[in-house]
Scaffold this motif. Structure first.
Motif, PDB file in Angstrom:
ATOM      1  N   MET A 195      23.691  12.795 -14.321  1.00 17.85           N
ATOM      2  CA  MET A 195      22.852  13.069 -13.168  1.00 17.85           C
ATOM      3  C   MET A 195      22.099  11.791 -12.793  1.00 17.85           C
ATOM      4  N   ILE A 196      22.046  11.538 -11.507  1.00 15.51           N
ATOM      5  CA  ILE A 196      21.274  10.409 -10.987  1.00 15.51           C
ATOM      6  C   ILE A 196      19.861  10.908 -10.712  1.00 15.51           C
ATOM      7  N   GLU A 197      18.871  10.229 -11.268  1.00 19.54           N
ATOM      8  CA  GLU A 197      17.475  10.581 -11.016  1.00 19.54           C
ATOM      9  C   GLU A 197      16.789   9.406 -10.338  1.00 19.54           C
ATOM     10  N   ILE A 198      16.142   9.683  -9.225  1.00 20.13           N
ATOM     11  CA  ILE A 198      15.498   8.648  -8.418  1.00 20.13           C
ATOM     12  C   ILE A 198      14.036   9.014  -8.196  1.00 20.13           C
ATOM     13  N   ASP A 199      13.156   8.050  -8.435  1.00 21.32           N
ATOM     14  CA  ASP A 199      11.741   8.222  -8.115  1.00 21.32           C
ATOM     15  C   ASP A 199      11.554   7.756  -6.674  1.00 21.32           C
ATOM     16  N   GLY A 200      11.363   8.692  -5.776  1.00 20.07           N
ATOM     17  CA  GLY A 200      11.258   8.394  -4.355  1.00 20.07           C
ATOM     18  C   GLY A 200       9.979   7.698  -3.941  1.00 20.07           C
ATOM     19  N   SER A 201       9.060   7.487  -4.880  1.00 21.45           N
ATOM     20  CA  SER A 201       7.808   6.815  -4.534  1.00 21.45           C
ATOM     21  C   SER A 201       7.898   5.303  -4.736  1.00 21.45           C
ATOM     22  N   GLN A 202       9.008   4.823  -5.267  1.00 27.14           N
ATOM     23  CA  GLN A 202       9.150   3.391  -5.550  1.00 27.14           C
ATOM     24  C   GLN A 202       9.359   2.584  -4.273  1.00 27.14           C
ATOM     25  N   LYS A 203       8.978   1.329  -4.339  1.00 26.83           N
ATOM     26  CA  LYS A 203       9.072   0.392  -3.206  1.00 26.83           C
ATOM     27  C   LYS A 203       8.326   0.973  -2.012  1.00 26.83           C
ATOM     28  N   SER A 204       8.955   0.979  -0.851  1.00 20.22           N
ATOM     29  CA  SER A 204       8.252   1.470   0.338  1.00 20.22           C
ATOM     30  C   SER A 204       8.239   2.995   0.392  1.00 20.22           C
ATOM     31  N   GLY A 205       9.087   3.631  -0.415  1.00 20.17           N
ATOM     32  CA  GLY A 205       9.117   5.090  -0.435  1.00 20.17           C
ATOM     33  C   GLY A 205       9.604   5.688   0.864  1.00 20.17           C
ATOM     34  N   SER A 206      10.486   4.987   1.531  1.00 24.51           N
ATOM     35  CA  SER A 206      10.951   5.455   2.838  1.00 24.51           C
ATOM     36  C   SER A 206      12.166   6.365   2.707  1.00 24.51           C
ATOM     37  N   GLY A 207      12.620   6.858   3.828  1.00 22.99           N
ATOM     38  CA  GLY A 207      13.808   7.705   3.860  1.00 22.99           C
ATOM     39  C   GLY A 207      15.069   6.956   3.477  1.00 22.99           C
ATOM     40  N   THR A 208      14.999   5.631   3.469  1.00 21.21           N
ATOM     41  CA  THR A 208      16.158   4.838   3.069  1.00 21.21           C
ATOM     42  C   THR A 208      16.549   5.150   1.631  1.00 21.21           C
ATOM     43  N   ILE A 209      15.568   5.359   0.779  1.00 18.45           N
ATOM     44  CA  ILE A 209      15.857   5.721  -0.614  1.00 18.45           C
ATOM     45  C   ILE A 209      16.671   7.007  -0.646  1.00 18.45           C
ATOM     46  N   LEU A 210      16.283   7.961   0.162  1.00 21.06           N
ATOM     47  CA  LEU A 210      17.000   9.234   0.225  1.00 21.06           C
ATOM     48  C   LEU A 210      18.433   9.023   0.696  1.00 21.06           C
ATOM     49  N   ARG A 211      18.607   8.321   1.798  1.00 17.94           N
ATOM     50  CA  ARG A 211      19.945   8.133   2.359  1.00 17.94           C
ATOM     51  C   ARG A 211      20.860   7.371   1.405  1.00 17.94           C
ATOM     52  N   LEU A 212      20.357   6.312   0.801  1.00 17.86           N
ATOM     53  CA  LEU A 212      21.182   5.541  -0.130  1.00 17.86           C
ATOM     54  C   LEU A 212      21.491   6.331  -1.400  1.00 17.86           C
ATOM     55  N   SER A 213      20.530   7.107  -1.860  1.00 18.36           N
ATOM     56  CA  SER A 213      20.741   7.918  -3.061  1.00 18.36           C
ATOM     57  C   SER A 213      21.794   8.989  -2.822  1.00 18.36           C
ATOM     58  N   VAL A 214      21.737   9.619  -1.670  1.00 18.80           N
ATOM     59  CA  VAL A 214      22.730  10.638  -1.327  1.00 18.80           C
ATOM     60  C   VAL A 214      24.114  10.003  -1.237  1.00 18.80           C
ATOM     61  N   ALA A 215      24.191   8.829  -0.642  1.00 13.10           N
ATOM     62  CA  ALA A 215      25.478   8.135  -0.546  1.00 13.10           C
ATOM     63  C   ALA A 215      26.010   7.790  -1.937  1.00 13.10           C
ATOM     64  N   LEU A 216      25.151   7.281  -2.806  1.00 10.68           N
ATOM     65  CA  LEU A 216      25.561   6.938  -4.169  1.00 10.68           C
ATOM     66  C   LEU A 216      26.059   8.174  -4.913  1.00 10.68           C
ATOM     67  N   ALA A 217      25.333   9.265  -4.796  1.00  7.50           N
ATOM     68  CA  ALA A 217      25.737  10.502  -5.471  1.00  7.50           C
ATOM     69  C   ALA A 217      27.077  11.006  -4.937  1.00  7.50           C
TER      70      ALA A 217
END
Length: 58
Positions: A1-23
């Motif tokens: 399972m990939i676990e991502i802390d969405g509060s890291q760096k700028s905490g923007s929606g980019t983390i979400l989009r890239l994480s979904v793509a990686l998964a």
């Protein structure tokens, strides 16, 4: 399972989009926590949810 802390760096929606793509590419489950925590309006915005739902259809 990939676990991502969405509060890291700028905490923007980019983390979400890239994480979904990686998964999706690695075919692994994804858990994102503290999504957009440091933003003025924390949590998922409608466009972020739509990005996830669209990726799920692919």
């Amino acid at each position: 399972m990939i676990e991502i802390d969405g509060s890291q760096k700028s905490g923007s929606g980019t983390i979400l989009r890239l994480s979904v793509a990686l998964a999706a590419v690695t075919k692994q489950p994804l858990h994102i926590y503290n999504i957009r925590q440091n933003r003025p309006q924390a949590g998922l915005m409608p466009q972020h949810l739509e990005a996830v739902l669209t990726a799920a259809k692919l």
